[in-house]
Design an enzyme around this catalytic site. Structure first.
Site, PDB file in Angstrom:
ATOM      1  N   GLU A  76     -12.534  -1.601  -7.220  1.00 23.66           N
ATOM      2  CA  GLU A  76     -13.916  -2.068  -7.198  1.00 23.66           C
ATOM      3  C   GLU A  76     -14.051  -3.438  -7.858  1.00 23.66           C
ATOM      4  O   GLU A  76     -14.843  -4.279  -7.428  1.00 23.66           O
ATOM      5  CB  GLU A  76     -14.816  -1.058  -7.919  1.00 23.66           C
ATOM      6  CG  GLU A  76     -14.930   0.289  -7.247  1.00 23.66           C
ATOM      7  CD  GLU A  76     -13.756   1.216  -7.558  1.00 23.66           C
ATOM      8  OE1 GLU A  76     -13.690   2.316  -6.979  1.00 23.66           O
ATOM      9  OE2 GLU A  76     -12.886   0.831  -8.377  1.00 23.66           O
ATOM     10  N   GLU A 329      -0.800  -5.825 -12.334  1.00 20.99           N
ATOM     11  CA  GLU A 329       0.211  -6.586 -11.601  1.00 20.99           C
ATOM     12  C   GLU A 329       0.418  -6.089 -10.168  1.00 20.99           C
ATOM     13  O   GLU A 329       1.384  -6.500  -9.514  1.00 20.99           O
ATOM     14  CB  GLU A 329       1.552  -6.537 -12.338  1.00 20.99           C
ATOM     15  CG  GLU A 329       1.556  -7.299 -13.643  1.00 20.99           C
ATOM     16  CD  GLU A 329       2.962  -7.531 -14.175  1.00 20.99           C
ATOM     17  OE1 GLU A 329       3.312  -8.706 -14.428  1.00 20.99           O
ATOM     18  OE2 GLU A 329       3.709  -6.541 -14.330  1.00 20.99           O
ATOM     19  N   GLU A 356      -5.517  -4.659   0.318  1.00 23.44           N
ATOM     20  CA  GLU A 356      -4.813  -5.534  -0.620  1.00 23.44           C
ATOM     21  C   GLU A 356      -3.458  -5.953  -0.061  1.00 23.44           C
ATOM     22  O   GLU A 356      -3.002  -7.072  -0.304  1.00 23.44           O
ATOM     23  CB  GLU A 356      -4.653  -4.833  -1.968  1.00 23.44           C
ATOM     24  CG  GLU A 356      -5.965  -4.662  -2.705  1.00 23.44           C
ATOM     25  CD  GLU A 356      -5.820  -3.927  -4.018  1.00 23.44           C
ATOM     26  OE1 GLU A 356      -6.705  -4.088  -4.874  1.00 23.44           O
ATOM     27  OE2 GLU A 356      -4.825  -3.201  -4.195  1.00 23.44           O
TER      28      GLU A 356
END
Length: 442
Positions: A76, A329, A356
């Site tokens: 989010e 990371e 992503e």
């Protein structure tokens, strides 16, 4: 004649809710202390959650109007970055506060230049929320996705602070549960002035649960607007060397994995090694505290482990599996990957954000349990930016195919990125809706 405090049944419900949270807090505070000690934020995290801010901690807000954005965790928070940057451009004189529930989300938030103050979200207990709202005094509150905390929302509404929900979604799994508590939800939903939902289906569902249709809009999904991180070639090469990887190796990064998935991924890895000796695997558990459990499972399978936090550049052989045990990371790990698998999908968790991987032009694999990302997974499959696998044998088959055909991996990565570009625009639509609330407030 004045009514007593228990005249309204809702007062009784909120009282019981407060009592339950207080009881839960007796266990949560030690839990957050232990986690905070591990990640170096023990006192700060607990103080934030209780609304007991240290002297000077709120100094960035002094004399300024405040916009408070709340995003529960990593996904989010990353999705909210373009929105936060847009709010900063549109309202340069306002202070931007970003709150999170998790340490992982907070670690991402702390790196954002567009945010003036990062906080851990307070416990949703009436006395705590009153204290926090009185200290921060936001002009607008923006909740990302379905982070609807009853006391936070109703007490903000009582103070005349407009509350907006952006990137709203109601998953297939959550919808039936929400419907059972529709009578309790409706008064809370009445306190929210704007619902910017991801899809028409999400809009219909929030209306069915009690939100007024005149407050609902469809803005699209903010995750399509995520900006690509910039990793310098030298930085990426150095990171790869530190992990012990060499260019000819093909790396599968399995991100946000859950209990039950790591074992399947290790089995798939061993099966694929037979015909692909240059294949390597990195597991990144969704919850870093599960690292010892995951490492133990790998050891029992007859393999060795290497923690990202302890990597010293030693060559990574086929008998060693990397474990990502650090915070913040994930995109760096995905940037190194030749193939990405996104967890929470081979087990019935509901999936995690597969965009992503597409953002970094990586081919993405995921399992059948994607009910939390139903529309995104459908679009990625339609665009041929990813593949869905049903079980272990299917995963092995697809991995062997992709390992044998690097051009297929590159084509899928480009298709995923093109999908993101085609569906961008949710940020601008959300900002337009939020600007109306701020003008009304002014």
């Amino acid at each position: 004649m004045r009514h007593g405090p228990f005249h309204d049944w809702r007062n009784v419900v909120y009282l019981l809710y407060d009592l339950l949270l207080i009881l839960a807090g007796l266990g949560l505070i030690p839990y957050y202390l232990l986690r905070g000690l591990k990640y170096g934020k023990s006192r700060r995290g607990i103080r934030d959650r209780l609304g007991l801010y240290a002297a000077g901690h709120l100094a960035p807000l002094d004399g300024r109007k405040v916009i408070w954005v709340h995003a529960v965790s990593v996904g989010e928070t990353r999705a909210a970055v373009p929105l936060l940057e847009g709010l900063r451009r549109a309202h340069p004189d306002h202070a931007i506060v970003l709150s999170n529930v998790t340490e992982t989300g907070h670690s991402i938030a702390a790196e954002l230049d567009c945010v003036d103050l990062c906080l851990f979200f307070p416990f949703d207990i009436s006395v705590v929320i009153r204290r926090v709202l009185g200290r921060i005094r936001p002009e607008l509150i923006v909740l990302v996705e379905t982070e609807i905390w009853p006391n936070f929302v109703r007490l903000a509404h009582r103070r005349g602070i407009p509350v907006a929900l952006v990137n709203g979604r109601i998953s297939d799994r959550s919808y039936p549960r929400y419907k059972r508590f529709r009578r309790l939800l409706r008064p809370i939903l009445d306190c929210i002035e704007l619902y910017a939902m991801q899809t028409e289906l999400d809009a219909e569902r929030i209306h069915d649960l009690g939100a007024g249709r005149d407050r609902i809009g469809v803005s699209g999904n903010l995750k399509f607007d995520m900006g690509s991180p910039v990793f310098e070639t030298g930085e990426t090469d150095l990171f790869r060397t530190r992990l012990g990887l060499v260019p000819e190796q093909v790396l599968l990064v399995a991100g946000s994995t859950h209990d039950g998935e790591e074992e399947l991924l290790v089995q798939a890895y061993r099966a694929c090694l037979e015909s692909n000796p240059g294949f390597r695997l990195m597991l990144v558990p969704r919850h870093p505290e599960r690292t010892p459990e995951v490492a133990g499972m790998i050891t029992q399978a007859g393999l060795e482990t290497r923690l990202r936090s302890q990597c010293e550049g030693l060559p990574l052989d086929a008998e060693t599996i990397l474990i990502g045990d650090t915070l913040g990371e994930m995109l760096k790990f995905y940037d190194l990957a030749d193939i990405v698998f996104v967890g929470g999908s081979l087990v019935p968790v509901g999936g995690h954000n597969i965009l992503e991987a597409s953002l970094l032009q990586k081919p993405v694999l995921f399992g059948p349990h994607m009910n939390n990302f139903r529309e995104i997974s459908r679009l990625v499959l339609f665009a041929r930016g990813g593949r869905q696998v049903n079980d272990l044998s299917d995963l092995v088959r697809v991995l062997n195919e992709m390992l044998a055909h690097p051009e297929q991996r590159e084509r899928m990565g480009r298709a995923g990125k093109a999908l993101l570009d085609r569906h961008a625009g949710a940020t601008d639509r959300s900002l337009e809706l939020l600007s109306v609330l701020l003008e009304r407030r002014g």
